[in-house]
Write a protein that holds these residues in place. Structure first.
Motif, short mmCIF file in Angstrom:
data_model
loop_
_atom_site.label_atom_id
_atom_site.label_comp_id
_atom_site.label_asym_id
_atom_site.label_seq_id
_atom_site.Cartn_x
_atom_site.Cartn_y
_atom_site.Cartn_z
N ARG A 268 0.85 -1.20 0.00
CA ARG A 268 0.00 0.00 0.00
C ARG A 268 0.88 1.24 0.00
O ARG A 268 1.97 1.23 0.57
N LEU A 269 0.37 2.30 -0.60
CA LEU A 269 1.01 3.61 -0.54
C LEU A 269 0.08 4.54 0.22
O LEU A 269 -1.09 4.70 -0.14
N LEU A 270 0.61 5.16 1.27
CA LEU A 270 -0.15 6.12 2.08
C LEU A 270 0.45 7.50 1.88
O LEU A 270 1.67 7.68 2.03
N ILE A 271 -0.39 8.45 1.55
CA ILE A 271 0.05 9.83 1.32
C ILE A 271 -0.63 10.72 2.37
O ILE A 271 -1.85 10.70 2.50
N VAL A 272 0.16 11.43 3.14
CA VAL A 272 -0.36 12.40 4.11
C VAL A 272 -0.12 13.78 3.51
O VAL A 272 1.01 14.23 3.39
N GLU A 273 -1.21 14.42 3.13
CA GLU A 273 -1.06 15.67 2.38
C GLU A 273 -2.32 16.52 2.50
O GLU A 273 -3.42 15.99 2.70
N ASP A 274 -2.17 17.82 2.36
CA ASP A 274 -3.34 18.68 2.26
C ASP A 274 -4.10 18.37 0.99
O ASP A 274 -3.50 18.10 -0.07
N VAL A 275 -5.41 18.41 1.07
CA VAL A 275 -6.27 18.27 -0.11
C VAL A 275 -7.18 19.49 -0.15
O VAL A 275 -7.90 19.77 0.81
N VAL A 276 -7.11 20.24 -1.23
CA VAL A 276 -7.92 21.46 -1.36
C VAL A 276 -9.18 21.14 -2.13
O VAL A 276 -9.22 20.19 -2.92
N PRO A 277 -10.24 21.91 -1.93
CA PRO A 277 -11.50 21.64 -2.62
C PRO A 277 -11.41 21.94 -4.12
O PRO A 277 -10.57 22.71 -4.56
N ASP A 278 -12.30 21.31 -4.88
CA ASP A 278 -12.35 21.57 -6.32
C ASP A 278 -12.86 22.96 -6.63
O ASP A 278 -12.52 23.54 -7.66
N GLY A 279 -13.71 23.51 -5.77
CA GLY A 279 -14.27 24.82 -6.01
C GLY A 279 -13.45 25.93 -5.38
O GLY A 279 -12.23 25.77 -5.19
N THR A 301 -6.10 19.13 -5.45
CA THR A 301 -7.39 18.54 -5.13
C THR A 301 -7.26 17.02 -5.13
O THR A 301 -6.27 16.46 -5.62
N LEU A 302 -8.27 16.33 -4.63
CA LEU A 302 -8.24 14.87 -4.63
C LEU A 302 -8.23 14.33 -6.06
O LEU A 302 -7.54 13.35 -6.35
N SER A 303 -8.98 14.96 -6.95
CA SER A 303 -8.99 14.48 -8.33
C SER A 303 -7.62 14.66 -8.98
O SER A 303 -7.21 13.84 -9.82
N GLU A 304 -6.89 15.70 -8.60
CA GLU A 304 -5.54 15.89 -9.13
C GLU A 304 -4.58 14.82 -8.59
O GLU A 304 -3.72 14.31 -9.33
N TYR A 305 -4.73 14.46 -7.31
CA TYR A 305 -3.93 13.36 -6.78
C TYR A 305 -4.28 12.05 -7.48
O TYR A 305 -3.40 11.23 -7.79
N GLU A 306 -5.55 11.83 -7.73
CA GLU A 306 -5.96 10.59 -8.40
C GLU A 306 -5.34 10.49 -9.79
O GLU A 306 -4.89 9.41 -10.21
N ALA A 307 -5.29 11.62 -10.51
CA ALA A 307 -4.69 11.62 -11.84
C ALA A 307 -3.20 11.34 -11.77
O ALA A 307 -2.66 10.55 -12.58
N LEU A 308 -2.49 11.97 -10.83
CA LEU A 308 -1.06 11.69 -10.67
C LEU A 308 -0.81 10.23 -10.34
O LEU A 308 0.09 9.59 -10.90
N LEU A 309 -1.60 9.68 -9.45
CA LEU A 309 -1.45 8.28 -9.06
C LEU A 309 -1.71 7.36 -10.25
O LEU A 309 -0.98 6.38 -10.47
N GLY A 310 -2.74 7.66 -11.02
CA GLY A 310 -3.04 6.84 -12.19
C GLY A 310 -1.91 6.85 -13.20
O GLY A 310 -1.59 5.80 -13.79
#
Length: 339
Positions: A268-279, A301-310
Motif C-alpha cells: 500500500r502507498l499512504l500519502i499524508v497531504e493537504d487536499v484542497v477543494p475543487d471549487g 485537489t483529490l482528483s488531481e492526486y488521483e490523476a497523478l497516481l493513475g
C-alpha cells in the motif's frame, strides 16, 4: 463597502508583515507563557521575560487592537484565545509557523513578481538554485527547517496513525521521513513493526538521534538518498508525508513512478497531504498554495492526486480527512499498485 470597512481592510493588508514580526518577538520573549486569563501590569511581567516595560506595553497594546492579547486597565494585559496559541505548550504550534514564516516565507513573497512574470519559483532567484538543493548545501538551515516541521507534525501524525491500519503490516517505509517523528510514533504503536526511513543524507542526523533516544535503532534502518532514484524495496506499507506538495506535477509524477517500481504486489502507498477543494478555496488554502508555488510545488485537489497516481500505475483506494488545528485540510490518501 463602507469607508470604515475599507479602512479596516487596508489596515489588515498593511499590517501583515509587521504583525508576524511583533508576534514572533513577544513569543520569543516568552510573554504568552507568563500571562493568564487575568490582566497583569506590564511592569510586573516585563522583568520576568527580560524586557523593557515601555516598548513591551506599547507592542502588546497594538497587538490587542488586532485581537491578539486583551488589555484590561491601561498597561495590564492577559491572554485571549488567539494569544494562547503562542504559548510553548499550545497544540497549535503558531510559534514554529512564525519562525518559518519570517525566515523562509516572507523572503519568497518579496520575489512573487518574478514568479508571476517567468513562471519560475521565487526560491531559485533568491537562493540561486532550487530550494531543496539550497537546503542540502546549508545543513544548519536544513536542520532548523526539519525541527520546525517536526514540532508541528506530531499532532497530525498521531491522527494519521489512527487511520493507517498498520496492525498487520511488517515493514513500514517512510519516504522523506525527516527527523523520524512519524517512524518513531509508528514503531511505538506497533511493537512488531520494522521500518526504513529514506531522506537526503543531510537530514539523517536528526533521525538517527531520535531513534537512539527512543531505543529504536535496531528496528529502523536509515537510508541516505533520493526518493527519485533510491526507493527501498521490501516494504508492505510505503508512506509519503507532506512531500508531494513540494513538487510540480511533472516532478511529482516522476517521484510516484519511482515509488511504484519499488512497491511489490499487495503493498500500500499512504500519502499524508493537504487536499484542497475543487471549487473556491479558503484563505488559508490559497495562501498555502502560493507558498508552495514560490518554492516550486503546489497544493492539489483529490482528483488531481488521483490523476497523478493513475499516471504512476497506482489506483486511488480512499481518502480520509485527518485535519488538526495546525493542518485543517490534511488527508490520508491511500493507493494500491496496479499493473
Amino acid at each position: 463597502m463602507t469607508p470604515e470597512e475599507q479602512s479596516a481592510l487596508l489596515m489588515r493588508v498593511s499590517t501583515g508583515s509587521w504583525l508576524i514580526h511583533a508576534l514572533d518577538a513577544v513569543a520569543r520573549l516568552g510573554v504568552p507563557d507568563v500571562l493568564g486569563d487575568e490582566p497583569r501590569p506590564v511592569e510586573e511581567f516585563a522583568d520576568e521575560v527580560g524586557a523593557d516595560p515601555d516598548p513591551l506595553g506599547r507592542t502588546l497594546r497594538a497587538l490587542s487592537a488586532l485581537d491578539f492579547f486583551t488589555e484590561g486597565p491601561r498597561g495590564h494585559f492577559a491572554l485571549n484565545e488567539a494569544a494562547r496559541m503562542l504559548r510553548a505548550d499550545s497544540p497549535a504550534p503558531l510559534r514554529a509557523f512564525l519562525s518559518v514564516g519570517i525566515e523562509r516565507v516572507l523572503p519568497l513573497f518579496s520575489e512573487l513578481e518574478h514568479t508571476l512574470r517567468t513562471g519560475r519559483p521565487a526560491a531559485e532567484k533568491i537562493y540561486g538554485m532550487p530550494y531543496f538543493e539550497y537546503l542540502d548545501s546549508h545543513p544548519d538551515a536544513d536542520r532548523e527547517f526539519t525541527r520546525s516541521l517536526g514540532r508541528s507534525a506530531a499532532a497530525f501524525f498521531d491522527t494519521a496513525l489512527d487511520r493507517m491500519d498498520l496492525d498487520g503490516a511488517e515493514h513500514f517505509v517512510d519516504l522523506g521521513g525527516g527527523d523520524g517523528t512519524l517512524v518513531e510514533m509508528a514503531l511505538r504503536r506497533h511493537p512488531r513493526l520494522t521500518a526504513t526511513l529514506l531522506d537526503r543524507p543531510a537530514m539523517l542526523s536528526a533521525a538517527r538521534e531520535r531513534m537512539r533516544k527512543a531505543d529504536l535503532t535496531d528496528r529502523c534502518t536509515l537510508v541516505g538518498g533520493s526518493f527519485f532514484t533510491d526507493v527501498p524495496t521490501g516494504g508492505d506499507v510505503y508512506c509519503i508525508a507532506r512531500c508531494l506538495h513540494n513538487w510540480d506535477d511533472d516532478t511529482a509524477r516522476t517521484l510516484l513512478r519511482t515509488v511504484r517500481d519499488a512497491t511489490p504486489k499487495g503493498s500500500r502507498l499512504l500519502i499524508v497531504e493537504d487536499v484542497v477543494p475543487d471549487g473556491p478555496v479558503t484563505a488559508t488554502a490559497g495562501y498555502s498554495d502560493l507558498v508552495m508555488m514560490l518554492i516550486g510545488g503546489r497544493e492539489r485537489t483529490l482528483s488531481e492526486y488521483e490523476a497523478l497516481l493513475g499516471d504512476a500505475r497506482f489506483a486511488l483506494a480512499g481518502a480520509q480527512p485527518i485535519g488538526t488545528v495546525a493542518a485543517p485540510r490534511l488527508h490520508l490518501v491511500e493507493a494500491v499498485p496496479q499493473e
